[in-house]
Design a protein around this motif. Structure first.
Motif, PDB file in Angstrom:
ATOM      1  N   TRP A   1      61.237  51.079   3.075  1.00 51.17           N
ATOM      2  CA  TRP A   1      61.977  51.376   4.266  1.00 51.17           C
ATOM      3  C   TRP A   1      63.394  51.718   3.966  1.00 51.17           C
ATOM      4  O   TRP A   1      64.014  51.652   2.806  1.00 51.17           O
TER       5      TRP A   1
ATOM      6  N   THR B   1      64.295  47.533   7.806  1.00 56.46           N
ATOM      7  CA  THR B   1      64.736  48.281   9.218  1.00 56.46           C
ATOM      8  C   THR B   1      64.530  49.652   8.990  1.00 56.46           C
ATOM      9  O   THR B   1      64.525  50.188   7.758  1.00 56.46           O
ATOM     10  N   SER B   2      64.389  50.376  10.057  1.00 53.12           N
ATOM     11  CA  SER B   2      64.166  51.871   9.813  1.00 53.12           C
ATOM     12  C   SER B   2      65.240  52.901   9.728  1.00 53.12           C
ATOM     13  O   SER B   2      65.147  53.841   9.410  1.00 53.12           O
ATOM     14  N   SER B   3      66.480  52.191   9.413  1.00 51.12           N
ATOM     15  CA  SER B   3      67.530  52.913   9.286  1.00 51.12           C
ATOM     16  C   SER B   3      68.666  52.174   8.309  1.00 51.12           C
ATOM     17  O   SER B   3      68.645  50.824   8.445  1.00 51.12           O
TER      18      SER B   3
ATOM     19  N   TRP C   1      64.407  50.065  14.331  1.00 47.39           N
ATOM     20  CA  TRP C   1      63.390  48.978  14.028  1.00 47.39           C
ATOM     21  C   TRP C   1      63.787  48.095  13.192  1.00 47.39           C
ATOM     22  O   TRP C   1      64.352  48.224  11.966  1.00 47.39           O
TER      23      TRP C   1
ATOM     24  N   ALA D   1      56.904  44.357  13.864  1.00 49.50           N
ATOM     25  CA  ALA D   1      57.985  45.194  14.218  1.00 49.50           C
ATOM     26  C   ALA D   1      58.427  44.929  15.484  1.00 49.50           C
ATOM     27  O   ALA D   1      57.818  44.640  16.504  1.00 49.50           O
TER      28      ALA D   1
ATOM     29  N   THR E   1      66.412  56.986  15.477  1.00 44.42           N
ATOM     30  CA  THR E   1      66.318  57.034  14.324  1.00 44.42           C
ATOM     31  C   THR E   1      67.153  58.301  13.748  1.00 44.42           C
ATOM     32  O   THR E   1      67.315  59.201  14.428  1.00 44.42           O
TER      33      THR E   1
ATOM     34  N   ARG F   1      60.067  57.620   3.897  1.00 44.65           N
ATOM     35  CA  ARG F   1      60.053  56.389   4.698  1.00 44.65           C
ATOM     36  C   ARG F   1      59.952  56.717   6.348  1.00 44.65           C
ATOM     37  O   ARG F   1      59.417  56.056   6.954  1.00 44.65           O
ATOM     38  N   VAL F   2      60.377  57.655   6.564  1.00 43.77           N
ATOM     39  CA  VAL F   2      60.432  58.128   8.091  1.00 43.77           C
ATOM     40  C   VAL F   2      59.015  58.438   8.565  1.00 43.77           C
ATOM     41  O   VAL F   2      58.325  58.044   9.671  1.00 43.77           O
TER      42      VAL F   2
ATOM     43  N   LEU G   1      56.963  55.137   8.723  1.00 39.22           N
ATOM     44  CA  LEU G   1      57.206  54.597  10.155  1.00 39.22           C
ATOM     45  C   LEU G   1      56.560  55.373  11.357  1.00 39.22           C
ATOM     46  O   LEU G   1      55.994  54.379  12.010  1.00 39.22           O
ATOM     47  N   ASN G   2      56.628  56.423  11.271  1.00 41.21           N
ATOM     48  CA  ASN G   2      55.897  57.407  12.413  1.00 41.21           C
ATOM     49  C   ASN G   2      54.373  56.874  12.239  1.00 41.21           C
ATOM     50  O   ASN G   2      53.822  56.842  13.365  1.00 41.21           O
TER      51      ASN G   2
ATOM     52  N   GLN H   1      54.033  53.292  13.651  1.00 47.83           N
ATOM     53  CA  GLN H   1      54.084  53.473  15.308  1.00 47.83           C
ATOM     54  C   GLN H   1      52.810  54.266  15.960  1.00 47.83           C
ATOM     55  O   GLN H   1      52.482  53.551  16.750  1.00 47.83           O
TER      56      GLN H   1
END
Length: 297
Positions: free
Chosen positions: A23, A41-43, A53, A118, A177, A186-187, A190-191, A194
């Motif tokens: 991440w 975390t997502s960022s 996130w 999450a 994001t 990573r993005v 995460l997608n 989700q």
């Protein structure tokens, strides 16, 4: 519905292929005994007014499992006590569809090898700190031949950059994001995560009728059930007997199939849950789920 199933197949393959993940920002792994835990975390940076996130990841040894929101016939979901700066809020948990885990004569619902819990984290617009300090006191139950309660304390510090306020973009999930603050893999992962969270399926309803729980789905599900196993799992624990066979039949209402199960509780409750489907493709079990919501009319 066939399109939904095909999407879940592709996402499940992608999810397996990308684990373990990186991440944008990660705390060090902490051993709680059998499990390893960390925060994600997502960022890698935050901004006032931004939502990102935050997730707890548990890594489990072979043969061990932990639990979903409804743990099944035994067990318990994790308890996560976050300490956050003033004004920072945390939203509801997003649950990945569980596996059905036979445990002796019992049926448990949870996760093997790896689990993600999450939640969206939102900073107030007037946040003035240079860092977002996140602390967690977490407890979870892990089981193999025996079940062991474990706990850990985790911490993560996220830089706050007000200059990023103009760079964020709103996604469908309502969580902001930034592609520039995390690598593409990573993005993308995460997608994928989700997309695996169960979404409502139009026409899918559930309600408790006297001593019965009735789940109704669009009749197009019947075609899917010929090649995939469908299982209704309520969010409320101990509300149905999970060991009973689930047989879907054409409903007297045109265009629907239904599942009728005896209710395990005397008092009516919200029976919202997920319908899990499992299919074996090339020797691997692919899983997905959609949400069946309480019918109130």
């Amino acid at each position: 519905l066939r399109r939904i199933v095909n999407v879940f197949r592709a996402l499940t393959v992608a999810l397996c292929a990308c684990s373990p993940i990186a991440w944008a920002l990660e705390s060090p792994w902490v051993s709680s005994g059998q499990a390893n835990a960390r925060l994600l975390t997502s960022s890698d940076q935050a901004a006032p007014g931004e939502s990102i996130w935050l997730a707890l990841e548990l890594e489990l040894p072979d043969g061990w499992h932990t639990y979903w929101r409804n743990p099944g016939d035994s067990g318990a979901p994790p308890t996560l006590d976050y300490s956050l700066p003033k004004g920072v809020s945390i939203g509801a948990m997003n649950w990945v569809p569980p596996e059905i885990i036979p445990f002796g004569p019992l049926i448990n619902l949870g996760y093997k090898k790896r689990a993600f819990y999450a939640q969206p984290l939102k900073l107030p617009p007037d946040f003035e700190g240079e860092y977002l300090d996140i602390q967690l006191k977490g407890r979870w139950l892990v089981c193999e031949a025996v079940c062991i309660p474990e706990r850990a304390q985790l911490a993560l510090r996220l830089p706050v950059n007000p200059a990023l306020m103009d760079e964020v973009s709103e996604k469908e999930t309502g969580v902001r994001t930034r592609g520039s603050s995390a690598r593409g893999d990573r993005v993308a992962w995460l997608n994928t995560l989700q997309a695996l969270w169960p979404k409502p399926l139009p026409g899918a309803t559930v309600h408790m009728n006297q001593n019965q729980v009735v789940v109704r789905l669009p009749a197009s599900v019947a075609a899917v059930s010929e090649q995939a196993k469908l299982t209704y799992l309520p969010y409320a624990s101990e509300s149905i007997d999970l060991t009973l066979a689930q047989e879907w039949q054409l409903s007297s209402n045109s265009g629907l199939v239904e599942l009728v199960l005896p209710a395990a509780l005397d008092e009516p409750i919200d029976m919202t849950g997920v319908v899990l489907f499992e299919e074996i493709v090339a020797g691997e079990t692919l899983r997905g789920a959609f949400r069946s919501e309480e019918h109130t009319s």
